[in-house]
Each structure stands twice: as C-alpha cells, then as structure tokens.
Design a protein around this motif. Structure first.
Motif, PDB file in Angstrom:
ATOM      1  N   ARG A  78       0.793  -1.234   0.000  1.00 38.26           N
ATOM      2  CA  ARG A  78       0.000   0.000   0.000  1.00 38.26           C
ATOM      3  C   ARG A  78       0.825   1.283   0.000  1.00 38.26           C
ATOM      4  NH1 ARG A  78      -1.991  -1.899   5.471  1.00 38.26           N
ATOM      5  NH2 ARG A  78      -0.411  -1.241   6.962  1.00 38.26           N
ATOM      6  N   ASP A  79       2.142   1.195   0.229  1.00 44.15           N
ATOM      7  CA  ASP A  79       2.923   2.418   0.384  1.00 44.15           C
ATOM      8  C   ASP A  79       4.096   2.442  -0.586  1.00 44.15           C
ATOM      9  OD1 ASP A  79       3.661   4.883   2.009  1.00 44.15           O
ATOM     10  OD2 ASP A  79       5.473   3.669   2.260  1.00 44.15           O
ATOM     11  N   TRP A  80       4.156   3.464  -1.439  1.00 41.63           N
ATOM     12  CA  TRP A  80       5.201   3.577  -2.459  1.00 41.63           C
ATOM     13  C   TRP A  80       6.596   3.643  -1.844  1.00 41.63           C
ATOM     14  CZ3 TRP A  80       6.855   3.166  -7.262  1.00 41.63           C
ATOM     15  CH2 TRP A  80       7.979   3.901  -7.665  1.00 41.63           C
ATOM     16  N   GLU A  81       6.790   4.476  -0.831  1.00 39.27           N
ATOM     17  CA  GLU A  81       8.116   4.646  -0.229  1.00 39.27           C
ATOM     18  C   GLU A  81       8.617   3.326   0.358  1.00 39.27           C
ATOM     19  OE1 GLU A  81       9.953   7.236  -0.510  1.00 39.27           O
ATOM     20  OE2 GLU A  81       8.442   8.502  -1.470  1.00 39.27           O
ATOM     21  N   ARG A  83       7.677   0.363  -0.603  1.00 39.07           N
ATOM     22  CA  ARG A  83       7.907  -0.546  -1.724  1.00 39.07           C
ATOM     23  C   ARG A  83       9.286  -0.322  -2.348  1.00 39.07           C
ATOM     24  NH1 ARG A  83       3.742   0.884  -5.180  1.00 39.07           N
ATOM     25  NH2 ARG A  83       2.418   0.235  -3.450  1.00 39.07           N
ATOM     26  N   VAL A  84       9.639   0.921  -2.574  1.00 38.05           N
ATOM     27  CA  VAL A  84      10.937   1.238  -3.177  1.00 38.05           C
ATOM     28  C   VAL A  84      12.074   0.833  -2.247  1.00 38.05           C
ATOM     29  CG1 VAL A  84      12.446   3.120  -3.922  1.00 38.05           C
ATOM     30  CG2 VAL A  84      10.054   3.081  -4.638  1.00 38.05           C
ATOM     31  N   THR A 241       1.482  -4.418  -6.204  1.00 38.18           N
ATOM     32  CA  THR A 241       0.494  -3.360  -6.416  1.00 38.18           C
ATOM     33  C   THR A 241      -0.835  -3.913  -6.901  1.00 38.18           C
ATOM     34  OG1 THR A 241       1.067  -2.950  -8.746  1.00 38.18           O
ATOM     35  CG2 THR A 241       2.405  -1.835  -7.076  1.00 38.18           C
TER      36      THR A 241
END
Length: 262
Positions: A78-81, A83-84, A241
């Motif tokens: 749920r969280d881009w940061e 995930r990266v 995602t």
C-alpha cells in the motif's frame, strides 16, 4: 561492530566464527521492517570484519524463519516509499551474500520461508534436518517468486523441480531438499548444530585465500543469472500493487487456501 544490527543476534561459538541467530519470538522468526534492512546490510560489515572467517546462520526456537512479516508485506503493497525501500533491500540481501568473501553456513530446521529461505539457500553450505520445511511462499501471497528463487533454485535443483515447487508453492522437507540438491546435507535434528559448527570450524581452519577465491569463482554462476533475478524481483514488486496480495495475506492469516479472483 554489530551493535547497529539490533534485530539480529550475534555470538562467537569459537574464535573466527560469527554466529547470527534470527529470533522473533511468537512469530517463527519472521522478518519485519528493521530485520529486513539489517539482514541486507550485515553482509557488508561481515566482509570487512577481520576477526571473522566464517558465518553460521540459524533460527531460534526450532525454526529458521517464517519469512517476511505479514505487516511488512501489507506495507509494501500500500505504500510507495516502503515498496521502493524494500525492493532495494531485497536486491541487496541477495547480492551482498553472493559478494561476501566469507563463507556462509546455514543450519536449517523447522519453517524456512521467504526472506529467511533466501539466506538459507544462498549460504555456501546449507544443512537441514529431515523435518525442515522449505517453502518459497510467494505465489501463495499472489506475487512472483522474486526474493532469490529464480536466481538459485534452477542452479541447485534444476528447472523442472524449480518450476514445480515455485509455481505450486509446494513445500520441500529436508530429506527431499538434499535428494534434489537444494541443500548440501540433511542430518538428524540432534546433530544439526554440532554438524554446522564442525563445517564452520573446518572452513575457518582452511586457507582463507583458497576458500574465498573458490567462492568468488563459483558464485559467477549466480552472477550470470543476475538478469533473471532482477526481472523476477521487479515482477514481484509489480504484483505487490495488484489485487491478489490482500487475499494472499488473508489466506495465510486464516490458514486456508487462497481464493484469487483471476
């Protein structure tokens, strides 16, 4: 020099042997946010440690590791940061073990899943008990098998067996893992830790140049498979995602087969 790795436990059973213990009580040594980051970075510190010739990795309480903590998986989804960051950590975990000059011995018992399994099977010598339960776990969660499996499983046990176990999420016990070449040895439970320590002791007493250079040369097989690993990791995080992860996590929590929508 290992104080910064507070989520891992360290001791020296003998001079020149560093032992790492995965220990998350109540969670079968699952790997959460901090432990995942530290498990990726610790190999660089070990590589610089002149007091260490061999690393021995084990889990506490009769299990190696149940893999990534489900809360970590949900945060990645749920969280881009997050995930990266975890994408980079997952890549570093694999390549840092491959590139670490010091030989790594894994003592595998009980559950061995996901990120924990990556450490166990990337070890230079892996020793399991008959009742050890090795399972990649990714397709059960609705994501591609990206942590390590596409890199190392086809080299260890062949493409046909790799596809069978990774696509079907089929567990492998210690005896079968030794039979198909997924681990180096299978020994009785009572002998596991003494046998792993004996292997570590033999490596520590060997010519360090010879051992390091042999590992360096052999691991070129893994480096050659790097593009396949990079692709699998990217696909895993693409799948993070997607719509299947929530069901995958729920099925694990509820201990039932997943019911994916597609």
């Amino acid at each position: 020099m290992y104080a910064e790795f507070s989520s891992l436990e360290f001791d020296r059973p003998e001079e020149q042997i560093l032992r790492i213990t995965l220990n998350t009580p109540g969670k079968l040594n699952a790997v959460g946010h901090e432990a995942h980051a530290q498990l990726a970075d610790v190999w660089r510190a070990i590589d610089r440690d002149d007091a260490t010739r061999v690393v021995l990795v084990r889990g506490a309480g009769g299990n190696f590791s149940s893999g990534g903590d489900l809360e970590l998986v949900e945060d990645i989804a749920r969280d881009w940061e997050t995930r990266v960051r975890v994408f980079r950590e997952a890549r570093d975990l694999v390549y840092n073990i491959v590139d670490c000059r010091k030989p790594v011995v894994a003592a595998i018992e009980g559950a061995c899943v996901g990120a924990g399994l990556a450490v166990a099977l990337l070890a230079d010598i892996s020793i399991a008990t008959p009742s050890a339960r090795l399972i990649d776990g990714h397709t059960r969660l609705g994501v591609a098998a990206g942590d390590h499996a596409v890199l190392v499983w086809p080299l260890l046990c062949g493409l046909a067996k790799a596809k069978y176990h990774l696509l079907l999420n089929e567990p492998v016990n210690g005896e079968e893992a030794e039979r198909i070449g997924l681990v180096s040895l299978c020994v009785p439970e009572a002998e596991l830790h003494d046998r792993a320590l004996d292997v570590a002791r033999r490596l520590a007493s060997s010519s360090q140049a010879a051992v390091e250079h042999t590992k360096l040369a052999l691991n070129n097989w893994l480096r050659a498979a790097g593009p396949a690993f990079d692709a699998s990791l990217a696909l895993e995080f693409l799948d993070m995602t997607g719509p299947d992860v929530a069901e995958g996590v729920a099925s694990v929590r509820e201990r039932r087969p997943p019911k994916f929508s597609r």
